[in-house]
Enzyme design. Sequence first.
Site, PDB file in Angstrom:
ATOM      1  N   LYS A 126       0.824  -1.204   0.000  1.00 21.54           N
ATOM      2  CA  LYS A 126       0.000   0.000   0.000  1.00 21.54           C
ATOM      3  C   LYS A 126       0.861   1.258   0.000  1.00 21.54           C
ATOM      4  O   LYS A 126       0.574   2.213  -0.723  1.00 21.54           O
ATOM      5  CB  LYS A 126      -0.964  -0.033   1.188  1.00 21.54           C
ATOM      6  CG  LYS A 126      -1.988  -1.167   1.065  1.00 21.54           C
ATOM      7  CD  LYS A 126      -2.870  -1.279   2.267  1.00 21.54           C
ATOM      8  CE  LYS A 126      -3.931  -2.368   2.079  1.00 21.54           C
ATOM      9  NZ  LYS A 126      -3.350  -3.720   1.962  1.00 21.54           N
ATOM     10  N   LYS A 161      -8.250   1.172   5.809  1.00 21.91           N
ATOM     11  CA  LYS A 161      -7.750  -0.201   5.691  1.00 21.91           C
ATOM     12  C   LYS A 161      -6.389  -0.347   6.359  1.00 21.91           C
ATOM     13  O   LYS A 161      -5.615   0.625   6.456  1.00 21.91           O
ATOM     14  CB  LYS A 161      -7.675  -0.632   4.226  1.00 21.91           C
ATOM     15  CG  LYS A 161      -6.881   0.288   3.305  1.00 21.91           C
ATOM     16  CD  LYS A 161      -7.027  -0.171   1.853  1.00 21.91           C
ATOM     17  CE  LYS A 161      -6.371   0.815   0.892  1.00 21.91           C
ATOM     18  NZ  LYS A 161      -6.536   0.396  -0.522  1.00 21.91           N
ATOM     19  N   ARG A 211      -7.041  -5.591 -11.580  1.00 16.53           N
ATOM     20  CA  ARG A 211      -5.667  -6.046 -11.346  1.00 16.53           C
ATOM     21  C   ARG A 211      -4.937  -6.058 -12.692  1.00 16.53           C
ATOM     22  O   ARG A 211      -5.335  -6.750 -13.626  1.00 16.53           O
ATOM     23  CB  ARG A 211      -5.676  -7.438 -10.720  1.00 16.53           C
ATOM     24  CG  ARG A 211      -4.327  -8.168 -10.712  1.00 16.53           C
ATOM     25  CD  ARG A 211      -3.248  -7.460  -9.915  1.00 16.53           C
ATOM     26  NE  ARG A 211      -3.626  -7.184  -8.545  1.00 16.53           N
ATOM     27  CZ  ARG A 211      -3.552  -8.074  -7.551  1.00 16.53           C
ATOM     28  NH1 ARG A 211      -3.124  -9.303  -7.798  1.00 16.53           N
ATOM     29  NH2 ARG A 211      -3.894  -7.734  -6.335  1.00 16.53           N
ATOM     30  N   ARG A 226     -12.127  -7.024 -10.753  1.00 14.27           N
ATOM     31  CA  ARG A 226     -12.777  -7.777  -9.685  1.00 14.27           C
ATOM     32  C   ARG A 226     -13.995  -6.967  -9.242  1.00 14.27           C
ATOM     33  O   ARG A 226     -13.854  -5.900  -8.645  1.00 14.27           O
ATOM     34  CB  ARG A 226     -11.822  -7.989  -8.505  1.00 14.27           C
ATOM     35  CG  ARG A 226     -10.714  -9.023  -8.725  1.00 14.27           C
ATOM     36  CD  ARG A 226      -9.477  -8.491  -9.404  1.00 14.27           C
ATOM     37  NE  ARG A 226      -8.942  -7.285  -8.807  1.00 14.27           N
ATOM     38  CZ  ARG A 226      -8.046  -7.266  -7.802  1.00 14.27           C
ATOM     39  NH1 ARG A 226      -7.596  -8.389  -7.300  1.00 14.27           N
ATOM     40  NH2 ARG A 226      -7.581  -6.126  -7.342  1.00 14.27           N
ATOM     41  N   ARG A 234     -15.710  -4.240  -1.549  1.00 10.31           N
ATOM     42  CA  ARG A 234     -14.456  -4.921  -1.872  1.00 10.31           C
ATOM     43  C   ARG A 234     -14.642  -5.780  -3.107  1.00 10.31           C
ATOM     44  O   ARG A 234     -15.547  -6.613  -3.176  1.00 10.31           O
ATOM     45  CB  ARG A 234     -14.006  -5.797  -0.702  1.00 10.31           C
ATOM     46  CG  ARG A 234     -13.837  -5.038   0.607  1.00 10.31           C
ATOM     47  CD  ARG A 234     -13.589  -5.983   1.763  1.00 10.31           C
ATOM     48  NE  ARG A 234     -14.696  -6.906   1.964  1.00 10.31           N
ATOM     49  CZ  ARG A 234     -14.681  -7.930   2.797  1.00 10.31           C
ATOM     50  NH1 ARG A 234     -13.593  -8.177   3.502  1.00 10.31           N
ATOM     51  NH2 ARG A 234     -15.729  -8.708   2.942  1.00 10.31           N
ATOM     52  N   ASP A 274      -3.369  -2.447  -8.624  1.00 11.02           N
ATOM     53  CA  ASP A 274      -4.816  -2.435  -8.415  1.00 11.02           C
ATOM     54  C   ASP A 274      -5.326  -1.056  -8.794  1.00 11.02           C
ATOM     55  O   ASP A 274      -4.849  -0.046  -8.257  1.00 11.02           O
ATOM     56  CB  ASP A 274      -5.162  -2.752  -6.959  1.00 11.02           C
ATOM     57  CG  ASP A 274      -4.909  -4.210  -6.617  1.00 11.02           C
ATOM     58  OD1 ASP A 274      -4.701  -5.015  -7.543  1.00 11.02           O
ATOM     59  OD2 ASP A 274      -4.924  -4.543  -5.417  1.00 11.02           O
ATOM     60  N   GLU A 282      -3.128   0.265  -4.993  1.00  9.74           N
ATOM     61  CA  GLU A 282      -2.081  -0.562  -4.391  1.00  9.74           C
ATOM     62  C   GLU A 282      -1.139  -1.028  -5.492  1.00  9.74           C
ATOM     63  O   GLU A 282      -1.508  -1.097  -6.662  1.00  9.74           O
ATOM     64  CB  GLU A 282      -2.669  -1.784  -3.668  1.00  9.74           C
ATOM     65  CG  GLU A 282      -3.552  -1.458  -2.485  1.00  9.74           C
ATOM     66  CD  GLU A 282      -4.018  -2.697  -1.728  1.00  9.74           C
ATOM     67  OE1 GLU A 282      -3.405  -3.770  -1.907  1.00  9.74           O
ATOM     68  OE2 GLU A 282      -4.980  -2.579  -0.958  1.00  9.74           O
ATOM     69  N   ASN A 284       1.078  -4.349  -5.767  1.00 14.99           N
ATOM     70  CA  ASN A 284       1.323  -5.622  -5.089  1.00 14.99           C
ATOM     71  C   ASN A 284       2.625  -6.260  -5.560  1.00 14.99           C
ATOM     72  O   ASN A 284       2.857  -6.412  -6.760  1.00 14.99           O
ATOM     73  CB  ASN A 284       0.159  -6.577  -5.359  1.00 14.99           C
ATOM     74  CG  ASN A 284      -1.139  -6.068  -4.757  1.00 14.99           C
ATOM     75  OD1 ASN A 284      -1.439  -6.334  -3.611  1.00 14.99           O
ATOM     76  ND2 ASN A 284      -1.898  -5.305  -5.536  1.00 14.99           N
TER      77      ASN A 284
END
Length: 317
Positions: A126, A161, A211, A226, A234, A274, A282, A284
Amino acid sequence: MSIRLGVVMDPIEGINYKKDTTLAMLWAAQDRGWELFYMRQDDLFLQQGKAMAVMRPLTVFRDPDHFYQLGEEQISSMAELDTVLMRKDPPFDTEFLNATYLLEQAEREGVLVVNKPQSLRDCNEKLFAQQFPECCPPTVVSRREDILRAFHAEHKDVIFKPLDGMGGTGIFRVQEEGVNMGAILETLTNMGTQQIMAQKYLPEISEGDTRILMVNGEPVPYGLARIPTKGEVRGNLAAGGSGVGRALTDRDYWLCEQVASVVKEKGLLFVGLDVIGGYMTELNVTSPTCVRELNDQFGLDIAGQLMDVIAEKLAAR
């Protein structure tokens, strides 16, 4: 020359055969005639300054009822491997941190570790994205309730978060009314003792949290959106979201261009951005997923691309 590839991962018996990205990587490596060796995080150890591991020869199959076979345990120097995939899922706790130190010793002994251990430590998924503020929505990271409340007062609709979660765990949306915000902040910050992230809520989440995968700084031309289930904020597949493949937009490619040179410089051969509403939320680096879904929907071989990059880097040594 046959390449000896080790993988550090969660228990292989517990993975999801239909979706697991690490399994796709292992198939791709085995298809190239590489030897596979399986390790869990607790199998790594240091002896007289040398990186060692309890490892087991591994064979993988494209059969949901019998997708792996392990050989007998053997204690070996990790330097006997050519490359190691670090695919242990978060949380990024003390043991994960210690594993990166052990893998870094293997790296010093000549092993190509993917992703680079130092970068796994340096690039919190993050916080790493915040190196590119022009790509991100309004964000604040703090453990102080007054700062977090001020951010909410400014933006009205906010996502809170933890910094070390995965799969959508611990994510809360607080709308303008601020219902239950005190309890949420107390819980996430552990009464003001832990830093958390707050981001302006992006209503485009209803269209999906996409993603985008990058292999050695090059984006895969399709991303997996997603899409949250009804009543959810989410989109994570682990939180019940559904995955729909989409071609990358011009904005997506622009985001990838902004991070590409830094990602390559840090030895991050496989990362996942993301993206919600054209903003990166984010970046990742630990064990990005969604390879299987994109491969199935578009006939890609993303894991194969990664293995080709690894082979090129080994050949160049």
